[in-house]
Design a protein around this motif. Structure first.
Motif, PDB file in Angstrom:
ATOM      1  N   TRP A   1       0.854  -1.191   0.000  1.00  0.00           N
ATOM      2  CA  TRP A   1       0.000   0.000   0.000  1.00  0.00           C
ATOM      3  C   TRP A   1       0.884   1.234   0.000  1.00  0.00           C
ATOM      4  CZ3 TRP A   1      -3.050   1.696   5.007  1.00  0.00           C
ATOM      5  CH2 TRP A   1      -3.720   2.900   4.760  1.00  0.00           C
ATOM      6  N   LEU A   2       0.678   2.100  -0.985  1.00  0.00           N
ATOM      7  CA  LEU A   2       1.371   3.390  -1.076  1.00  0.00           C
ATOM      8  C   LEU A   2       0.404   4.517  -0.768  1.00  0.00           C
ATOM      9  CD1 LEU A   2       3.394   3.492  -4.451  1.00  0.00           C
ATOM     10  CD2 LEU A   2       4.339   3.582  -2.143  1.00  0.00           C
ATOM     11  N   VAL A   3       0.792   5.437   0.104  1.00  0.00           N
ATOM     12  CA  VAL A   3       0.043   6.676   0.326  1.00  0.00           C
ATOM     13  C   VAL A   3       0.868   7.788  -0.313  1.00  0.00           C
ATOM     14  CG1 VAL A   3      -0.968   8.228   2.033  1.00  0.00           C
ATOM     15  CG2 VAL A   3      -0.820   5.769   2.518  1.00  0.00           C
ATOM     16  N   VAL A   4       0.271   8.550  -1.231  1.00  0.00           N
ATOM     17  CA  VAL A   4       1.058   9.511  -2.019  1.00  0.00           C
ATOM     18  C   VAL A   4       0.408  10.888  -2.100  1.00  0.00           C
ATOM     19  CG1 VAL A   4       1.931   7.635  -3.494  1.00  0.00           C
ATOM     20  CG2 VAL A   4      -0.023   9.011  -4.268  1.00  0.00           C
ATOM     21  N   ASP A   5       1.254  11.889  -2.372  1.00  0.00           N
ATOM     22  CA  ASP A   5       0.786  13.174  -2.890  1.00  0.00           C
ATOM     23  C   ASP A   5       0.894  13.100  -4.398  1.00  0.00           C
ATOM     24  OD1 ASP A   5       0.169  14.483  -0.508  1.00  0.00           O
ATOM     25  OD2 ASP A   5       2.243  15.102  -0.199  1.00  0.00           O
ATOM     26  N   GLN A   6      -0.245  13.224  -5.072  1.00  0.00           N
ATOM     27  CA  GLN A   6      -0.277  13.122  -6.530  1.00  0.00           C
ATOM     28  C   GLN A   6      -0.039  14.501  -7.141  1.00  0.00           C
ATOM     29  OE1 GLN A   6      -0.897  10.414  -8.964  1.00  0.00           O
ATOM     30  NE2 GLN A   6      -0.082  12.162 -10.103  1.00  0.00           N
ATOM     31  N   LYS A   7       1.127  14.688  -7.766  1.00  0.00           N
ATOM     32  CA  LYS A   7       1.415  15.956  -8.442  1.00  0.00           C
ATOM     33  C   LYS A   7       0.424  16.162  -9.588  1.00  0.00           C
ATOM     34  CE  LYS A   7       4.482  17.387  -5.935  1.00  0.00           C
ATOM     35  NZ  LYS A   7       4.335  18.694  -5.278  1.00  0.00           N
ATOM     36  N   GLY A   8      -0.089  17.391  -9.724  1.00  0.00           N
ATOM     37  CA  GLY A   8      -1.027  17.695 -10.813  1.00  0.00           C
ATOM     38  C   GLY A   8      -2.458  17.298 -10.491  1.00  0.00           C
ATOM     39  N   GLY A   9      -2.630  16.425  -9.489  1.00  0.00           N
ATOM     40  CA  GLY A   9      -3.979  16.093  -9.027  1.00  0.00           C
ATOM     41  C   GLY A   9      -4.675  14.987  -9.804  1.00  0.00           C
ATOM     42  N   LYS A  10      -4.255  14.735 -11.041  1.00  0.00           N
ATOM     43  CA  LYS A  10      -4.905  13.686 -11.837  1.00  0.00           C
ATOM     44  C   LYS A  10      -4.022  12.442 -11.827  1.00  0.00           C
ATOM     45  CE  LYS A  10      -8.073  16.527 -13.771  1.00  0.00           C
ATOM     46  NZ  LYS A  10      -9.503  16.456 -13.498  1.00  0.00           N
ATOM     47  N   CYS A  11      -4.601  11.330 -11.454  1.00  0.00           N
ATOM     48  CA  CYS A  11      -3.831  10.085 -11.415  1.00  0.00           C
ATOM     49  C   CYS A  11      -4.041   9.258 -12.672  1.00  0.00           C
ATOM     50  CB  CYS A  11      -4.254   9.281 -10.184  1.00  0.00           C
ATOM     51  SG  CYS A  11      -3.555   7.636 -10.131  1.00  0.00           S
ATOM     52  N   CYS A  12      -5.265   9.254 -13.181  1.00  0.00           N
ATOM     53  CA  CYS A  12      -5.674   8.283 -14.206  1.00  0.00           C
ATOM     54  C   CYS A  12      -5.374   8.790 -15.611  1.00  0.00           C
ATOM     55  CB  CYS A  12      -7.162   8.013 -14.046  1.00  0.00           C
ATOM     56  SG  CYS A  12      -7.823   6.872 -15.255  1.00  0.00           S
ATOM     57  N   HIS A  13      -4.931   7.892 -16.489  1.00  0.00           N
ATOM     58  CA  HIS A  13      -4.614   8.289 -17.861  1.00  0.00           C
ATOM     59  C   HIS A  13      -5.853   8.714 -18.640  1.00  0.00           C
ATOM     60  CE1 HIS A  13      -6.068   4.256 -18.818  1.00  0.00           C
ATOM     61  NE2 HIS A  13      -6.066   4.586 -20.065  1.00  0.00           N
ATOM     62  N   VAL A  14      -7.039   8.346 -18.148  1.00  0.00           N
ATOM     63  CA  VAL A  14      -8.287   8.742 -18.818  1.00  0.00           C
ATOM     64  C   VAL A  14      -8.643  10.192 -18.448  1.00  0.00           C
ATOM     65  CG1 VAL A  14     -10.738   8.128 -19.102  1.00  0.00           C
ATOM     66  CG2 VAL A  14      -9.034   6.327 -18.931  1.00  0.00           C
ATOM     67  N   GLY A  15      -7.960  10.757 -17.438  1.00  0.00           N
ATOM     68  CA  GLY A  15      -8.149  12.169 -17.113  1.00  0.00           C
ATOM     69  C   GLY A  15      -8.893  12.429 -15.814  1.00  0.00           C
ATOM     70  N   HIS A  16      -9.104  11.365 -15.035  1.00  0.00           N
ATOM     71  CA  HIS A  16      -9.825  11.515 -13.775  1.00  0.00           C
ATOM     72  C   HIS A  16      -8.847  11.610 -12.601  1.00  0.00           C
ATOM     73  CE1 HIS A  16     -13.857  10.609 -15.438  1.00  0.00           C
ATOM     74  NE2 HIS A  16     -13.173   9.878 -16.300  1.00  0.00           N
ATOM     75  N   THR A  17      -9.363  12.117 -11.480  1.00  0.00           N
ATOM     76  CA  THR A  17      -8.578  12.202 -10.250  1.00  0.00           C
ATOM     77  C   THR A  17      -8.136  10.806  -9.815  1.00  0.00           C
ATOM     78  OG1 THR A  17      -9.994  14.048  -9.648  1.00  0.00           O
ATOM     79  CG2 THR A  17      -8.617  13.122  -7.909  1.00  0.00           C
ATOM     80  N   SER A  18      -9.070   9.889  -9.848  1.00  0.00           N
ATOM     81  CA  SER A  18      -8.811   8.491  -9.489  1.00  0.00           C
ATOM     82  C   SER A  18      -9.187   7.610 -10.672  1.00  0.00           C
ATOM     83  CB  SER A  18      -9.667   8.107  -8.277  1.00  0.00           C
ATOM     84  OG  SER A  18      -9.847   6.697  -8.210  1.00  0.00           O
ATOM     85  N   CYS A  19      -8.507   6.464 -10.794  1.00  0.00           N
ATOM     86  CA  CYS A  19      -8.902   5.495 -11.823  1.00  0.00           C
ATOM     87  C   CYS A  19     -10.291   4.900 -11.547  1.00  0.00           C
ATOM     88  CB  CYS A  19      -7.885   4.360 -11.886  1.00  0.00           C
ATOM     89  SG  CYS A  19      -6.261   4.860 -12.496  1.00  0.00           S
ATOM     90  N   PHE A  20     -10.730   5.011 -10.301  1.00  0.00           N
ATOM     91  CA  PHE A  20     -11.991   4.349  -9.911  1.00  0.00           C
ATOM     92  C   PHE A  20     -13.157   5.330 -10.000  1.00  0.00           C
ATOM     93  CE2 PHE A  20      -8.605   1.827  -8.134  1.00  0.00           C
ATOM     94  CZ  PHE A  20      -9.042   0.518  -8.239  1.00  0.00           C
ATOM     95  N   TYR A  21     -13.465   5.785 -11.213  1.00  0.00           N
ATOM     96  CA  TYR A  21     -14.491   6.816 -11.408  1.00  0.00           C
ATOM     97  C   TYR A  21     -15.876   6.241 -11.702  1.00  0.00           C
ATOM     98  CZ  TYR A  21     -12.579   5.904 -16.061  1.00  0.00           C
ATOM     99  OH  TYR A  21     -12.101   5.286 -17.190  1.00  0.00           O
TER     100      TYR A  21
END
Lengths: 146, 146
Positions: free
Chosen positions: B104-124
């Protein structure tokens, strides 16, 4: 047995990548064992409680009952979490990711303890960051005080 | 190549179940591809951002640099998240679970978007709970408004 399970729930096709990523059809990707990874977090704390696996039957049972069901790889059978201990996981949210090869459950954990070792979360040990590994030194974990 | 990677980091033995569950030796269990699943959550929101995989090299690079590194199964190579986009993940906590077969990784996501589809989280997208699947009805996902 696997085909018997698949009849329980109708999944969407996985031949259209755009539909998998943007559509509303549920098209989970199972690995060669018929399993998909699932991460389970606590609705109250947001903490990751456990990481486990589901097959098609576990997904169907989770959707129908609102209680977390997994596939136990050690027992090779459906695992209704809490069936023996009473420590059920009541599902508050169930999610799939962009390419639908991973699932996320948000649950209320009955009894408060998720882990069989007796901790709130299975992830009770940290891996320290920033070590220089070049000298071959072993990584020592840091355990939470609970 | 796999043995080359293993020399980067010294792991503890996995022959003592009690030590794996209660000890402070880091003894990750890799599958037959040399991979272990990792879930990544946002330090600010607690939300699950993504689920991915690490090999021994990705673990070592993550520990040494404090930035998330994964193993890309599609490219079959080390994946320094953000190396091309600048959207690095700065690691705030890194954890292993009871039987050390999941991270388990807890991170600060630079830019705020994690997902390549353009969402904050991949689990949209959510999977609705409480449906009766016996009639063979397909499961329809519910997408977040972002």
């Amino acid at each position: 047995m696997y085909f018997e399970e698949l009849r329980v729930i109708n999944f969407a096709d996985r031949d259209d990548k755009k539909a998998i990523e943007h559509g509303l059809g549920f098209a989970p990707k199972f690995d060669d064992r018929g399993l998909i990874p699932v991460v389970t977090t606590c609705a109250k704390t947001g903490r990751v409680l456990m990481q486990a696996w589901m097959n098609a039957e576990a997904i169907a049972k989770t959707i129908e009952t609102g209680q977390a069901h997994y596939f136990s790889r050690s027992r090779q059978s459906l695992w209704h979490k809490g069936a023996t201990s009473g420590e059920f996981q009541l599902v508050r949210d169930f999610r799939t990711d962009c390419d639908q090869d991973s699932l996320w459950l948000v649950v209320d954990q009955k009894g408060g303890k998720c882990c069989h070792v007796g901790h709130t979360s299975c992830f009770y040990r940290s891996i320290p960051i920033g070590q220089n590994l070049a000298d071959g030194q072993a990584v020592k974990l840091v355990s939470d005080e609970e």
